[in-house]
Motif scaffolding. Structure first.
Motif, PDB file in Angstrom:
ATOM      1  N   GLY A  26       0.881  -1.199  -0.322  1.00  0.00           N
ATOM      2  CA  GLY A  26      -0.121  -0.093   0.114  1.00  0.00           C
ATOM      3  C   GLY A  26       0.880   1.313  -0.039  1.00  0.00           C
ATOM      4  O   GLY A  26       0.509   2.125  -0.613  1.00  0.00           O
ATOM      5  N   CYS A  29       2.049   1.751  -3.313  1.00  0.00           N
ATOM      6  CA  CYS A  29       1.142   2.401  -4.387  1.00  0.00           C
ATOM      7  C   CYS A  29       0.940   3.660  -4.237  1.00  0.00           C
ATOM      8  O   CYS A  29       0.435   4.207  -5.265  1.00  0.00           O
ATOM      9  N   PHE A  33       0.895   5.584  -7.727  1.00  0.00           N
ATOM     10  CA  PHE A  33      -0.170   6.535  -8.077  1.00  0.00           C
ATOM     11  C   PHE A  33       0.228   7.903  -8.205  1.00  0.00           C
ATOM     12  O   PHE A  33      -0.280   8.523  -9.261  1.00  0.00           O
ATOM     13  N   THR A 151      -1.652  -5.298  -7.934  1.00  0.00           N
ATOM     14  CA  THR A 151      -1.957  -4.222  -7.164  1.00  0.00           C
ATOM     15  C   THR A 151      -1.272  -2.745  -7.445  1.00  0.00           C
ATOM     16  O   THR A 151      -1.812  -1.922  -7.575  1.00  0.00           O
ATOM     17  N   GLN A 152       0.162  -3.035  -7.570  1.00  0.00           N
ATOM     18  CA  GLN A 152       0.883  -1.930  -7.817  1.00  0.00           C
ATOM     19  C   GLN A 152       0.579  -1.236  -9.183  1.00  0.00           C
ATOM     20  O   GLN A 152       0.394  -0.047  -9.313  1.00  0.00           O
ATOM     21  N   ALA A 155      -2.675   0.763  -8.960  1.00  0.00           N
ATOM     22  CA  ALA A 155      -2.509   1.958  -8.441  1.00  0.00           C
ATOM     23  C   ALA A 155      -2.010   3.150  -9.477  1.00  0.00           C
ATOM     24  O   ALA A 155      -2.229   4.066  -9.502  1.00  0.00           O
TER      25      ALA A 155
END
Length: 471
Positions: A26, A29, A33, A151-152, A155
């Motif tokens: 997270g 990320c 982002f 997931t990365q 993001a």
């Protein structure tokens, strides 16, 4: 002072928590982002910058190209530095540099000053991006690597998705300078999150003298090539400079490869490139990001030239990264589990090519543009995580940041080539109307098909190269 040069411990409660690996993902990320938010906002602001500074697109594109050139030049070196000094340490200092430079970009009084501030911003981005993949890989269990990298990628895509809409609002209301100032609060939050959620580096590589010769040769090659493309695209330099720049680019590229093969502390690990899996994956990363960023330049030019406002153009453009994010996040669940990464790469690249072909049908029509952008983004959302997984699974952990830096270097080159190729296609076709509007996506479709061809010929086997697998 010593504490500023050491990686801090995570709090015991965070370190022992069952979701500690995903806390680290997270934190990474946030950087993923932020970087892509900046990239997608900046391209949407090009028309406004052209008006304020009285410059051509060929000149304004260097707000992105200059950034990308520094990013490409420093990524591998930043990855190697992080392998030695600590990935968490380099990552957090990268955030500090990026955030301060973002504020300076928003205050720039001229185009030349803005480009200079973007060069500093790119140095911070290199420290971030060279470590992002390695931090994910070293934080999550190997069995969950693809999920962590997916997931990365999601993001990153979310940043790309919000960028056009947010950029359209900012440019249409507060002005283009806010596309840089928006990075400041995000960067401050990321530094705090990274300090408490990211793990310290456990396995470090060996140190060595920094490869300044390689850096100069790489920068000379890429800069000369992109500058030649800009001159052809309308940048005001003498016409004789094109063959000179192309000769410099070719000579520097040959010199770079020969130097890296024998340099004691090379900027890139040529042993990794002798692994056919890694080499094909890096070529795929270049092609994927060329296709991803090409429309981020061409579509605003086409729509704004046709009378569409910046806000609507931004909303239309959101279809590309939005579909990318959705596909990267849920594609792993929708596709058959038996499918390997190679098949996922091929399917994703072919889908992206179909989206670009659809976009070429009538890019000035908002409905066609949304459909083509969405299909392109969905294909890239399948392609990019699978391609990254293939590369990172083929190298041992002690050089993971170096390999991650090379992946991001390939992405940066692809992004720069996407911007330059689209600008060149629009110029040669007479501008963002009719032929020009169709030429740009046609070029991108060809690149996507080439990426599919590369992926289909990839052979993954234990003996392929000096780094046959992760240890």
């Amino acid at each position: 002072m010593r504490d500023l040069l050491r990686e801090s411990r995570r709090p015991h409660r965070v370190r022992e928590h069952p979701y500690a690996p995903w806390f680290a993902v997270g934190a990474v990320c946030i950087g993923a982002f932020m970087g892509q938010l900046d990239a997608s906002i900046v391209t949407l602001a090009f028309p406004a910058m052209e008006k304020e500074f009285g410059a051509s697109l060929a000149a304004v594109q260097w707000v992105s190209l200059g950034y990308l050139l520094v990013l490409v030049a420093l990524l591998a070196g930043a990855g190697r530095l992080a392998d030695v000094a600590g990935r968490k340490l380099v990552y957090l200092y990268g955030f500090v540099v990026f955030t301060v430079a973002s504020a300076a970009c928003g205050l720039a009084p001229s185009l030349s000053v803005l480009v200079a501030c973007r060069l500093v911003q790119a140095a911070g981005a290199a420290m971030l991006q060279a470590n992002s993949v390695a931090l994910v890989v070293s934080s999550v269990p190997r069995a969950r690597m693809r999920a962590g990298l997916g997931t990365q990628a999601a993001a990153q895509a979310l940043g790309l998705a919000l960028g056009p809409a947010l950029g359209g609002v900012l440019v249409a209301t507060a002005g283009w300078r806010w596309v840089f100032w928006i990075n400041v609060p995000v960067g401050c939050a990321a530094v705090i999150a990274g300090r408490y959620l990211l793990p310290r580096t456990r396995q470090r590589g060996r140190g060595g003298r920094f490869d300044w010769q390689g850096l100069v040769l790489l920068a000379a090659s890429t800069s000369a090539l992109l500058l030649a493309a800009s001159v052809i695209s309308g940048l005001e330099l003498p016409s004789w400079s094109v063959p000179v720049l192309l000769a410099v680019a070719a000579s520097a590229a040959i010199g770079f490869w020969r130097w890296e093969a024998r340099a004691p502390s090379a900027l890139i690990d040529t042993a990794l490139l002798r692994n056919r899996v890694v080499a094909a994956g890096l070529a795929g990363a270049l092609g994927g990001y060329l296709v991803l960023f090409g429309p981020l330049v061409s579509i605003p030019q086409v729509l704004v030239a046709g009378g569409t406002g910046e806000l609507v153009a931004g909303l239309v453009l959101t279809a590309l990264p939005g579909a990318f994010a959705a596909s990267a996040l849920i594609g792993d669940r929708l596709l058959p589990r038996a499918w390997g990464d190679r098949r996922r790469c091929v399917v994703g690249a072919v889908t992206a090519a179909a989206g670009c072909a659809l976009l070429a049908a009538d890019p000035a029509a908002e409905g066609w543009a949304v459909a083509g952008l969405a299909l392109t983004g969905a294909g890239l959302g399948l392609f990019v995580p699978a391609n990254n997984t293939v590369v990172m699974a083929a190298v041992p952990e002690q050089v993971s940041a170096t390999a991650g830096g090379m992946v991001n270097m390939a992405r940066g080159i692809g992004t720069a080539l996407g911007i330059a190729a689209v600008t060149l296609a629009l110029h040669l076709a007479g501008g963002p109307h009719e032929a020009g509007a169709r030429a740009a996506p046609a070029v991108l479709a060809a690149v996507a098909l080439l990426a599919a061809l590369t992926a289909s010929g990839r052979v993954v086997r234990p003996g392929a190269g000096p780094y046959p697998g992760r240890s």
